[in-house]
Design a protein around this motif. Structure first.
Motif, PDB file in Angstrom:
ATOM      1  N   ASN A 168      41.948  46.420  38.246  1.00 14.45           N
ATOM      2  CA  ASN A 168      42.404  46.600  37.132  1.00 14.45           C
ATOM      3  C   ASN A 168      40.507  47.349  36.762  1.00 14.45           C
ATOM      4  OD1 ASN A 168      43.550  45.728  34.233  1.00 14.45           O
ATOM      5  ND2 ASN A 168      41.480  45.126  34.484  1.00 14.45           N
ATOM      6  N   LYS A 191      38.653  39.217  33.412  1.00  7.50           N
ATOM      7  CA  LYS A 191      37.036  38.824  33.614  1.00  7.50           C
ATOM      8  C   LYS A 191      37.489  36.956  34.253  1.00  7.50           C
ATOM      9  CE  LYS A 191      36.902  37.233  28.907  1.00  7.50           C
ATOM     10  NZ  LYS A 191      36.537  36.684  27.725  1.00  7.50           N
ATOM     11  N   ASP A 208      43.558  49.756  24.219  1.00  7.25           N
ATOM     12  CA  ASP A 208      43.674  48.199  24.717  1.00  7.25           C
ATOM     13  C   ASP A 208      45.009  47.631  24.989  1.00  7.25           C
ATOM     14  OD1 ASP A 208      41.815  45.440  24.001  1.00  7.25           O
ATOM     15  OD2 ASP A 208      43.244  44.678  24.624  1.00  7.25           O
ATOM     16  N   TYR A 231      35.130  38.624  41.366  1.00  6.88           N
ATOM     17  CA  TYR A 231      35.229  39.581  39.955  1.00  6.88           C
ATOM     18  C   TYR A 231      34.142  40.138  39.705  1.00  6.88           C
ATOM     19  CZ  TYR A 231      32.687  39.175  34.976  1.00  6.88           C
ATOM     20  OH  TYR A 231      32.152  39.461  33.193  1.00  6.88           O
ATOM     21  N   TYR A 259      37.288  39.938  22.748  1.00  4.07           N
ATOM     22  CA  TYR A 259      36.448  39.644  22.406  1.00  4.07           C
ATOM     23  C   TYR A 259      35.090  40.139  22.085  1.00  4.07           C
ATOM     24  CZ  TYR A 259      32.639  35.593  21.853  1.00  4.07           C
ATOM     25  OH  TYR A 259      31.522  34.803  21.707  1.00  4.07           O
ATOM     26  N   ILE A 260      34.376  40.386  23.112  1.00  2.00           N
ATOM     27  CA  ILE A 260      33.072  41.377  22.481  1.00  2.00           C
ATOM     28  C   ILE A 260      33.186  42.389  21.817  1.00  2.00           C
ATOM     29  CG2 ILE A 260      30.878  41.756  23.198  1.00  2.00           C
ATOM     30  CD1 ILE A 260      31.625  40.116  25.517  1.00  2.00           C
ATOM     31  N   LYS A 309      31.461  43.586  38.733  1.00  2.00           N
ATOM     32  CA  LYS A 309      30.778  44.514  38.305  1.00  2.00           C
ATOM     33  C   LYS A 309      29.602  45.490  38.821  1.00  2.00           C
ATOM     34  CE  LYS A 309      32.681  42.827  34.623  1.00  2.00           C
ATOM     35  NZ  LYS A 309      32.899  43.847  33.147  1.00  2.00           N
ATOM     36  N   PHE A 364      34.402  48.108  27.693  1.00  2.00           N
ATOM     37  CA  PHE A 364      34.887  46.750  27.293  1.00  2.00           C
ATOM     38  C   PHE A 364      35.862  46.231  28.999  1.00  2.00           C
ATOM     39  CE2 PHE A 364      32.611  47.756  23.322  1.00  2.00           C
ATOM     40  CZ  PHE A 364      31.744  46.109  23.559  1.00  2.00           C
ATOM     41  N   ASP A 414      47.009  51.205  29.063  1.00  2.00           N
ATOM     42  CA  ASP A 414      46.004  50.702  29.941  1.00  2.00           C
ATOM     43  C   ASP A 414      45.501  51.677  31.110  1.00  2.00           C
ATOM     44  OD1 ASP A 414      45.456  49.594  32.843  1.00  2.00           O
ATOM     45  OD2 ASP A 414      47.625  48.127  32.352  1.00  2.00           O
ATOM     46  N   LEU A 415      44.705  51.399  31.721  1.00  2.00           N
ATOM     47  CA  LEU A 415      43.387  52.553  32.055  1.00  2.00           C
ATOM     48  C   LEU A 415      43.807  52.582  33.282  1.00  2.00           C
ATOM     49  CD1 LEU A 415      39.660  50.562  31.658  1.00  2.00           C
ATOM     50  CD2 LEU A 415      40.894  52.894  30.220  1.00  2.00           C
ATOM     51  N   TYR A 456      46.510  42.633  27.251  1.00  2.00           N
ATOM     52  CA  TYR A 456      47.095  42.208  28.203  1.00  2.00           C
ATOM     53  C   TYR A 456      46.135  40.860  27.830  1.00  2.00           C
ATOM     54  CZ  TYR A 456      46.778  39.742  32.569  1.00  2.00           C
ATOM     55  OH  TYR A 456      46.677  38.843  33.923  1.00  2.00           O
ATOM     56  N   ASN A 457      44.414  40.744  27.009  1.00  2.00           N
ATOM     57  CA  ASN A 457      44.302  39.499  26.665  1.00  2.00           C
ATOM     58  C   ASN A 457      43.826  39.442  25.001  1.00  2.00           C
ATOM     59  OD1 ASN A 457      43.078  36.858  27.686  1.00  2.00           O
ATOM     60  ND2 ASN A 457      40.935  37.548  28.333  1.00  2.00           N
ATOM     61  N   SER A 458      44.465  39.980  24.661  1.00  2.00           N
ATOM     62  CA  SER A 458      44.259  40.313  23.375  1.00  2.00           C
ATOM     63  C   SER A 458      45.258  40.802  22.348  1.00  2.00           C
ATOM     64  CB  SER A 458      43.198  40.696  22.486  1.00  2.00           C
ATOM     65  OG  SER A 458      43.280  42.891  23.428  1.00  2.00           O
TER      66      SER A 458
HETATM   67  N1  LIG Z   1      32.597  37.295  27.511  1.00  2.00           N
HETATM   68  C1  LIG Z   1      31.955  37.312  28.717  1.00  2.00           C
HETATM   69  O1  LIG Z   1      31.294  35.628  28.944  1.00  2.00           O
HETATM   70  C2  LIG Z   1      31.223  38.260  29.574  1.00  2.00           C
HETATM   71  C3  LIG Z   1      30.107  38.425  30.238  1.00  2.00           C
HETATM   72  C4  LIG Z   1      30.016  39.059  30.896  1.00  2.00           C
HETATM   73  C5  LIG Z   1      30.697  40.395  30.970  1.00  2.00           C
HETATM   74  N2  LIG Z   1      31.895  40.755  30.179  1.00  2.00           N
HETATM   75  C6  LIG Z   1      32.494  41.025  30.518  1.00  2.00           C
HETATM   76  O2  LIG Z   1      32.716  42.246  28.685  1.00  2.00           O
HETATM   77  C7  LIG Z   1      33.699  42.755  28.666  1.00  2.00           C
HETATM   78  C8  LIG Z   1      34.649  42.047  27.555  1.00  2.00           C
HETATM   79  O3  LIG Z   1      34.935  40.728  27.869  1.00  2.00           O
HETATM   80  P1  LIG Z   1      35.759  39.661  26.763  1.00  2.00           P
HETATM   81  O4  LIG Z   1      34.699  38.734  26.809  1.00  2.00           O
HETATM   82  O5  LIG Z   1      35.256  40.372  25.638  1.00  2.00           O
HETATM   83  O6  LIG Z   1      36.814  39.589  27.580  1.00  2.00           O
HETATM   84  P2  LIG Z   1      38.058  39.954  26.784  1.00  2.00           P
HETATM   85  O7  LIG Z   1      39.555  39.630  27.837  1.00  2.00           O
HETATM   86  O8  LIG Z   1      38.343  39.292  25.320  1.00  2.00           O
HETATM   87  O9  LIG Z   1      38.265  41.844  26.828  1.00  2.00           O
HETATM   88  C9  LIG Z   1      38.855  42.443  27.571  1.00  2.00           C
HETATM   89  C10 LIG Z   1      39.912  43.470  26.724  1.00  2.00           C
HETATM   90  O10 LIG Z   1      40.195  44.598  28.038  1.00  2.00           O
HETATM   91  C11 LIG Z   1      41.965  44.585  27.587  1.00  2.00           C
HETATM   92  N3  LIG Z   1      42.067  44.925  28.803  1.00  2.00           N
HETATM   93  C12 LIG Z   1      41.654  44.622  30.036  1.00  2.00           C
HETATM   94  N4  LIG Z   1      41.766  44.975  30.685  1.00  2.00           N
HETATM   95  C13 LIG Z   1      42.883  46.564  30.613  1.00  2.00           C
HETATM   96  C14 LIG Z   1      43.545  47.553  30.580  1.00  2.00           C
HETATM   97  N5  LIG Z   1      43.277  48.248  32.283  1.00  2.00           N
HETATM   98  N6  LIG Z   1      43.295  48.884  29.915  1.00  2.00           N
HETATM   99  C15 LIG Z   1      43.579  48.459  29.228  1.00  2.00           C
HETATM  100  N7  LIG Z   1      42.680  47.417  28.628  1.00  2.00           N
HETATM  101  C16 LIG Z   1      42.461  46.302  28.893  1.00  2.00           C
HETATM  102  C17 LIG Z   1      42.377  43.010  26.981  1.00  2.00           C
HETATM  103  O11 LIG Z   1      43.799  43.187  26.791  1.00  2.00           O
HETATM  104  C18 LIG Z   1      41.036  42.948  26.320  1.00  2.00           C
HETATM  105  O12 LIG Z   1      41.386  42.981  24.966  1.00  2.00           O
HETATM  106  C19 LIG Z   1      34.796  42.653  30.060  1.00  2.00           C
HETATM  107  O13 LIG Z   1      34.311  43.877  30.977  1.00  2.00           O
HETATM  108  C20 LIG Z   1      33.302  41.422  30.511  1.00  2.00           C
HETATM  109  O14 LIG Z   1      33.832  41.544  32.176  1.00  2.00           O
HETATM  110  C21 LIG Z   1      31.877  39.558  29.420  1.00  2.00           C
END
Ligand SMILES: NC(=O)c1ccc[n+]([C@@H]2O[C@H](COP(=O)([O-])OP(=O)(O)OC[C@H]3O[C@@H](n4cnc5c(N)ncnc54)[C@H](O)[C@@H]3O)[C@@H](O)[C@H]2O)c1
Length: 331
Positions: A98, A83, A30, A147, A10-11, A151, A79, A57-58, A33-35
């Motif tokens: 993770n 989450k 990426d 979670y 997302y972000i 952080k 990112f 994967d990281l 996993y969540n995209s």
């Molecule tokens: N959205 C929120 O409300 C929010 C608030 C504060 C902090 N954050 C942090 O911001 C970051 C991005 O958030 P988001 O909302 O875009 O989340 P998101 O889940 O949409 O994006 C995270 C991406 O990371 C990928 N991912 C996860 N684990 C992975 C791994 N081991 N290897 C490779 N890729 C991996 C997922 O497939 C996903 O595309 C996250 O770290 C989240 O904790 C988000």
């Protein structure tokens, strides 16, 4: 080159678009996993540019090493992470592995390839149950779930890393509540299943996929009794990453910034704004408070404004309109 971990999320995807629009050379990592891979196609549609993508994967340190071998990466915007707060309570080890192991792999690889610039997605959740508002970067820290612990641990790891090697340039960005989406409606947030967060939930109710919104408590000490949070448009948040990159590309040090608007809105105010912006009605019901929720959370954004030149420009109705736009197109 800038490596964007989680760049199809997302972000991350909104930040990728902003960086491409400024002609920055980027690589996306990426594990999907969540995209979805379609996000990459939509990034291309918006920008007319196709960034290099690795489905890696990281946790796969060899895969990471290949990326650093094949590309000259001088900065990472990190990112990638899990989450979902509730899931982290049920499965803490999954989150520690993770988020923390994944970050350790990334940092080891960065150090090996002499890449010493990183921007990390932290969260306002590191302020735990701090009660004095607004929260500035020196407010007391604490965590209330696994979670949040990931952080805080990663922030501490990055502080230790900087202590050990002052050549690093590190920015820790503590996000408040990101909502909204790119104006094209091509990228945004549309989680599967029952969402944890207010805006995706409202959109599912508006779409008829969920019958009603549960509002957790209306007896808090706030303007109308419902919980108050600092919502920030994801486009403003993405801009905060561009500004952070501009800062550390030529500076060493470790810097922490809140990214919020500095304004709080209650759940009922958000519902009203959503109804006004989109000319829709949202069914909601007041239910009991949710354990662990606090009445009010909002940011002091002065430090980000003074040091990064960051100022959120979008208001709550813009956020509600753009969030719904993605779902409208999707349905
Ligand atoms: N959205 C929120 O409300 C929010 C608030 C504060 C902090 N954050 C942090 O911001 C970051 C991005 O958030 P988001 O909302 O875009 O989340 P998101 O889940 O949409 O994006 C995270 C991406 O990371 C990928 N991912 C996860 N684990 C992975 C791994 N081991 N290897 C490779 N890729 C991996 C997922 O497939 C996903 O595309 C996250 O770290 C989240 O904790 C988000």
């Amino acid at each position: 080159m800038i490596l964007i971990t989680g760049g199809l999320g997302y972000i991350g995807s909104h930040t990728v678009v902003k960086l491409l629009e400024q002609n920055k050379e980027i690589i996306i990592l990426d594990n999907l996993y969540n995209s979805k891979i379609e996000v990459l196609d939509n990034i291309v549609k918006i920008t007319n540019k196709k960034p290099k993508f690795y489905q890696t994967d990281l946790l796969d340190i060899n895969g990471l090493e290949e990326i650093f071998q094949q590309n000259h990466i001088d900065c990472v915007i990190h990112f990638a992470g899990l989450k979902a707060v509730g899931e982290s309570v049920a499965e803490p080890l999954k989150y520690f592995n993770n988020n923390i192991t994944g970050t350790i792999n990334l940092l080891i690889t960065m150090q090996k390839y002499n890449c010493k610039k990183i921007i990390f997605s932290s969260s306002a959740t590191v302020y735990g149950t701090a009660e004095t508002m607004p929260l500035d970067e020196n407010s007391p820290l604490g965590v209330t779930n696994p979670y949040g612990r990931t952080k805080l641990v990663i922030e501490e790891m990055l502080n230790d890393l900087y202590e050990s090697d002052n050549e690093f340039g590190i920015v820790l960005l503590r996000y408040f509540n990101p909502i909204g989406a790119h104006k094209s409606g091509l990228i945004g947030e549309n989680p599967n299943g029952i969402p944890n967060n207010l805006m995706p939930y409202i959109c599912k109710v508006a779409k008829g996929e969920l019958p009603q919104l549960n509002v957790f408590g209306n007896d808090y000490d706030t303007v109308d009794g419902t919980g108050v949070r600092d919502y920030i448009h994801v486009e403003d948040l993405a801009e905060g990453h561009v500004l952070s990159y501009n800062k550390i590309k030529s500076t060493k040090g470790i810097y922490t910034y809140n990214l919020g608007t500095g304004n709080g809105y209650s759940v009922l105010q958000v519902i009203n704004a959503f109804e006004r912006a989109n000319n829709l009605k949202i069914n909601y019901k007041i239910v009991d408070r949710r354990p662990g929720d606090v009445a009010t959370v909002y940011a002091d954004t002065n430090k980000a404004e003074d040091e990064l030149g960051f100022k959120a420009i979008y208001g709550i109705e813009d956020m509600c309109r753009d969030s719904w736009n993605v779902h409208k197109i999707d349905s």
